[in-house]
Design a protein around this motif. Structure first.
Motif, PDB file in Angstrom:
ATOM      1  N   VAL A 165       1.245  -2.386  -7.704  1.00  0.00           N
ATOM      2  CA  VAL A 165       1.588  -1.100  -8.321  1.00  0.00           C
ATOM      3  C   VAL A 165       1.631  -1.226  -9.845  1.00  0.00           C
ATOM      4  CG1 VAL A 165       2.796  -0.109  -6.349  1.00  0.00           C
ATOM      5  CG2 VAL A 165       4.051  -1.584  -7.926  1.00  0.00           C
ATOM      6  N   ASN A 166       0.792  -2.075 -10.391  1.00  0.00           N
ATOM      7  CA  ASN A 166       0.662  -2.174 -11.844  1.00  0.00           C
ATOM      8  C   ASN A 166       0.434  -0.767 -12.420  1.00  0.00           C
ATOM      9  OD1 ASN A 166      -0.931  -2.331 -14.395  1.00  0.00           O
ATOM     10  ND2 ASN A 166      -0.678  -4.530 -14.108  1.00  0.00           N
ATOM     11  N   PHE A 202      -8.866  -8.457  -3.605  1.00  0.00           N
ATOM     12  CA  PHE A 202      -7.744  -7.700  -3.061  1.00  0.00           C
ATOM     13  C   PHE A 202      -7.018  -6.983  -4.197  1.00  0.00           C
ATOM     14  CE2 PHE A 202      -8.354 -11.680  -0.774  1.00  0.00           C
ATOM     15  CZ  PHE A 202      -8.549 -11.245   0.529  1.00  0.00           C
ATOM     16  N   VAL A 203      -6.597  -5.750  -3.965  1.00  0.00           N
ATOM     17  CA  VAL A 203      -5.752  -5.065  -4.943  1.00  0.00           C
ATOM     18  C   VAL A 203      -4.294  -5.083  -4.498  1.00  0.00           C
ATOM     19  CG1 VAL A 203      -7.615  -3.586  -5.775  1.00  0.00           C
ATOM     20  CG2 VAL A 203      -6.127  -2.776  -3.924  1.00  0.00           C
ATOM     21  N   SER A 204      -4.056  -5.475  -3.236  1.00  0.00           N
ATOM     22  CA  SER A 204      -2.697  -5.553  -2.697  1.00  0.00           C
ATOM     23  C   SER A 204      -2.472  -6.945  -2.128  1.00  0.00           C
ATOM     24  CB  SER A 204      -2.486  -4.522  -1.582  1.00  0.00           C
ATOM     25  OG  SER A 204      -2.773  -3.212  -2.025  1.00  0.00           O
ATOM     26  N   LYS A 218      -2.616   4.457 -12.914  1.00  0.00           N
ATOM     27  CA  LYS A 218      -3.254   5.456 -13.769  1.00  0.00           C
ATOM     28  C   LYS A 218      -4.769   5.473 -13.561  1.00  0.00           C
ATOM     29  CE  LYS A 218       0.260   5.360 -17.440  1.00  0.00           C
ATOM     30  NZ  LYS A 218       0.733   6.731 -17.174  1.00  0.00           N
ATOM     31  N   ALA A 219      -5.356   4.301 -13.334  1.00  0.00           N
ATOM     32  CA  ALA A 219      -6.794   4.232 -13.089  1.00  0.00           C
ATOM     33  C   ALA A 219      -7.157   4.976 -11.812  1.00  0.00           C
ATOM     34  CB  ALA A 219      -7.241   2.769 -13.003  1.00  0.00           C
ATOM     35  N   THR A 229       0.837  -1.208   0.000  1.00  0.00           N
ATOM     36  CA  THR A 229       0.000   0.000   0.000  1.00  0.00           C
ATOM     37  C   THR A 229       0.871   1.257   0.000  1.00  0.00           C
ATOM     38  OG1 THR A 229      -1.668  -1.234   1.264  1.00  0.00           O
ATOM     39  CG2 THR A 229      -1.970   1.140   1.080  1.00  0.00           C
ATOM     40  N   MET A 230       1.981   1.217   0.719  1.00  0.00           N
ATOM     41  CA  MET A 230       2.904   2.361   0.718  1.00  0.00           C
ATOM     42  C   MET A 230       3.542   2.538  -0.658  1.00  0.00           C
ATOM     43  SD  MET A 230       4.725   1.883   4.467  1.00  0.00           S
ATOM     44  CE  MET A 230       5.837   3.271   4.223  1.00  0.00           C
ATOM     45  N   GLN A 231       3.855   1.448  -1.312  1.00  0.00           N
ATOM     46  CA  GLN A 231       4.398   1.544  -2.666  1.00  0.00           C
ATOM     47  C   GLN A 231       3.361   2.112  -3.630  1.00  0.00           C
ATOM     48  OE1 GLN A 231       5.753  -2.455  -3.437  1.00  0.00           O
ATOM     49  NE2 GLN A 231       7.708  -2.149  -2.399  1.00  0.00           N
TER      50      GLN A 231
END
Length: 347
Positions: free
Chosen positions: A331-332, A296-298, A337-338, A80-82
């Motif tokens: 971090v894709n 999950f996104v992370s 960008k989205a 999440t920090m990245q």
């Protein structure tokens, strides 16, 4: 007219501060005492959580966290920090005349929403609005709703002067779907029998409670396929929609993918269960599997330990031949960008 000063907040689930059992107990207690996670009266919830679940589960969870912990800490926090850093860079490139500060907050554990709000104001005391993005693609009372209501509570209690705005679940947003599909695409070049979409499970009663019509979800035949206002808050409909739209973009035939639900805590949860399906699939001729966890996104404990380690063991011991977990978006660049587009469009 001068542009409105905004800050951006990325909200994720959270993690223990360390793998020590004491820290894991503290985290689990905060998580499971949330009335939107275990929706029982406080006294019953306290007896269950503090008297049974946490004392027995904390040592096991601490052991699981140790298998994935990094030198920088919890994978979910680190990822999440990245993402925060990548989004900040993207926003600077989009708005070179000024920088809209980005901070992160966790629903449980650290950093808290209060710490994040204060960090935003420290970076720019003139912020007039904070745009918060709960990092949950799909609506559920135990995830998205809980994060939103908790942040609102802190905002109200601390009497912050800035406006607090939330971005809605993005399960069917084109830019999110594009980033998810492109994250999957390279793995389809490998031989595979099935792509399994493993979503975080929730109790069926949560689906019914979130039904704003009171008469649709899990109450009518093919409820997820019949248009209804209830779908705005229906986790089951939304994960099915994500799966359908992504597989259509990737032109994956219906016999090459399926849906399951992981991380169940008890009876009456959405089915089929991921661990059971991983055990059954080899007997059905599904020997080569790809698996992804789009709830999950992370990447976190539920993806890196529950699926990539324990899930793989279940599948291989049942007769599977190859098992490949597709990472979360993390971090894709397309995902970054989205997010940048979402937060700037809400400004």
């Amino acid at each position: 007219m001068a542009a409105k000063k905004i800050g951006i907040l990325l909200m994720n689930l959270g993690s223990p501060d360390s793998t020590d059992v004491a820290d894991v107990k503290k985290y689990l207690d905060q998580f499971l005492m949330d009335e939107r996670v275990i929706d029982k009266p406080w006294i019953l919830r306290a007896l269950l959580v503090k008297g049974i679940i946490v004392p027995f589960r904390a040592p096991k969870s601490a052991k699981a966290y140790k298998t994935i912990w990094t030198k920088d800490g919890s994978p979910l926090i680190v990822n999440t920090m990245q993402l925060q850093k990548a989004l900040q860079n993207e926003i600077v490139q989009r708005t070179p005349a000024g920088e809209e500060p980005v901070e992160i907050a966790m629903r449980y554990g650290n950093p808290s929403p209060e710490a994040a709000f204060n960090a935003l104001l420290k970076r720019d005391s003139s912020i007039e609005e904070v745009i918060a993005l709960p990092l949950y693609p799909h609506y559920a009372m135990s995830s998205y709703e809980s994060a939103v209501e908790y942040a609102k509570k802190i905002h109200r209690q601390k009497k912050y002067s800035f406006k607090l705005t939330f971005i809605e679940p993005f399960y069917n947003e084109p830019d999110y779907l594009h980033s998810l599909a492109e994250n999957i695409r390279p793995f389809l070049n490998e031989p595979y029998d099935q792509l399994l979409f493993s979503y975080h499970g929730i109790p069926e009663r949560h689906i019914r409670k979130s039904d704003i019509t009171g008469c649709h979800c899990l109450r009518t035949e093919n409820c997820c396929e019949v248009d209804s206002p209830a779908h705005a808050h229906c986790y089951r409909h939304q994960v099915r929609t994500t799966t359908k739209l992504v597989t259509e973009k990737l032109q994956i035939p219906e016999n090459k993918y399926s849906i399951s639900f992981q991380s169940r805590l008890g009876k009456g949860w959405l089915t089929p269960f991921t661990d059971i399906r991983l055990k059954e699939l080899p007997d059905e001729g599904i020997k080569k599997i790809l698996i992804i966890c789009p709830a999950f996104v992370s990447d976190c404990l539920e993806t890196l330990e529950e699926i990539a380690i324990r899930g793989k063991e279940i599948f291989m011991e049942a007769g599977g031949e190859t098992f490949k977990m597709i990472p979360c978006l993390n971090v894709n660049p397309l995902w970054v960008k989205a997010i940048a587009k979402y937060v700037t469009e809400n400004n």
